[in-house]
Scaffold this motif. Structure first.
Motif, PDB file in Angstrom:
ATOM      1  N   VAL A   1     -44.819  16.203 -61.507  1.00  0.00           N
ATOM      2  CA  VAL A   1     -45.555  15.416 -60.506  1.00  0.00           C
ATOM      3  C   VAL A   1     -45.798  14.009 -61.041  1.00  0.00           C
ATOM      4  O   VAL A   1     -45.571  13.017 -60.336  1.00  0.00           O
ATOM      5  CB  VAL A   1     -46.896  16.088 -60.133  1.00  0.00           C
TER       6      VAL A   1
ATOM      7  N   HIS B   1     -45.987  25.173 -52.321  1.00  0.00           N
ATOM      8  CA  HIS B   1     -45.601  26.141 -53.346  1.00  0.00           C
ATOM      9  C   HIS B   1     -46.858  26.749 -53.949  1.00  0.00           C
ATOM     10  O   HIS B   1     -47.951  26.197 -53.840  1.00  0.00           O
ATOM     11  CB  HIS B   1     -44.803  25.467 -54.473  1.00  0.00           C
TER      12      HIS B   1
ATOM     13  N   LEU C   1     -50.532  23.412 -49.723  1.00  0.00           N
ATOM     14  CA  LEU C   1     -49.525  23.390 -50.778  1.00  0.00           C
ATOM     15  C   LEU C   1     -48.240  24.003 -50.237  1.00  0.00           C
ATOM     16  O   LEU C   1     -48.282  24.990 -49.495  1.00  0.00           O
ATOM     17  CB  LEU C   1     -49.989  24.197 -51.994  1.00  0.00           C
TER      18      LEU C   1
ATOM     19  N   TYR D   1     -44.160  18.827 -52.264  1.00  0.00           N
ATOM     20  CA  TYR D   1     -45.300  19.506 -52.894  1.00  0.00           C
ATOM     21  C   TYR D   1     -46.294  20.055 -51.873  1.00  0.00           C
ATOM     22  O   TYR D   1     -46.989  21.026 -52.157  1.00  0.00           O
ATOM     23  CB  TYR D   1     -46.042  18.563 -53.853  1.00  0.00           C
TER      24      TYR D   1
ATOM     25  N   LEU E   1     -53.527  17.406 -55.104  1.00  0.00           N
ATOM     26  CA  LEU E   1     -52.977  18.715 -55.475  1.00  0.00           C
ATOM     27  C   LEU E   1     -54.051  19.631 -56.053  1.00  0.00           C
ATOM     28  O   LEU E   1     -54.064  20.833 -55.768  1.00  0.00           O
ATOM     29  CB  LEU E   1     -51.820  18.541 -56.457  1.00  0.00           C
TER      30      LEU E   1
ATOM     31  N   ILE F   1     -45.980  24.465 -59.494  1.00  0.00           N
ATOM     32  CA  ILE F   1     -46.082  23.005 -59.446  1.00  0.00           C
ATOM     33  C   ILE F   1     -46.369  22.502 -60.852  1.00  0.00           C
ATOM     34  O   ILE F   1     -47.460  22.712 -61.382  1.00  0.00           O
ATOM     35  CB  ILE F   1     -47.150  22.542 -58.441  1.00  0.00           C
TER      36      ILE F   1
ATOM     37  N   LEU G   1     -46.398  12.970 -51.235  1.00  0.00           N
ATOM     38  CA  LEU G   1     -46.409  14.355 -51.721  1.00  0.00           C
ATOM     39  C   LEU G   1     -45.668  15.274 -50.758  1.00  0.00           C
ATOM     40  O   LEU G   1     -44.998  16.223 -51.177  1.00  0.00           O
ATOM     41  CB  LEU G   1     -47.848  14.845 -51.927  1.00  0.00           C
TER      42      LEU G   1
END
Length: 160
Positions: free
Chosen positions: A87, A77, A75, A62, A23, A82, A57
């Motif tokens: 997470v 979002h 991503l 995500y 991420l 996030i 993920l």
């Protein structure tokens, strides 16, 4: 003097660590696709480990993935949407700091009268409360500093 020593190892799993790393990598360049191979190389970790992480993920919503030539991940979002605590809670298998947190497998003879469990539960809750205060945007706010550490070309970072 006598010192009390505790050897509890409060540590997130490698799975959660890798989830956060993926991420972060994507958060540095939120509008650009990346591949598992690219991320694995940047972090110096096994591509095979990241395959499961990326799949999860994606299932959690995500990231968005696409297969085939020109495929990769993005991503799903904005980084500001996030939440890091969320997470961690969704990727960490459990937060049983000590055996007695799991009533089914607990064999500790003092559990019925132990007051330590309350303190440990408060500590766990506080840990998660702190993580819940951070978003991916907070973690990648220094993208210009992080990018070269991950061999990301600074000029490839789209300004938001």
């Amino acid at each position: 003097k006598t010192y009390w020593y505790c050897d509890w190892d409060m540590q997130l799993t490698l799975y959660t660590d890798y989830s956060l790393r993926v991420l972060i990598y994507l958060g540095i360049r939120p509008n650009q696709q990346a591949t598992i191979t690219e991320i694995a190389k940047s972090y110096g970790v096994s591509r095979n480990h990241l395959v499961k992480v990326v799949h999860n993920l994606s299932n959690l919503g995500y990231i968005k993935t696409s297969r085939g030539r020109g495929g990769g991940m993005l991503l799903a979002h904005e980084p500001k949407d996030i939440n890091i605590g969320e997470v961690v809670q969704k990727t960490e298998a459990n937060f049983d700091l000590v055996e007695c947190f799991d009533k089914e497998s607990n064999t500790c003879p003092i559990s019925p009268g132990c007051a330590l469990i309350k303190a440990l539960k408060v500590a766990r809750s506080s840990f998660l409360d702190v993580l819940n205060q951070y978003t991916l945007a907070d973690v990648v706010a220094n993208a210009e500093q992080l990018a070269p550490l991950l061999s990301i070309d600074i000029s490839s970072i789209e300004k938001g």
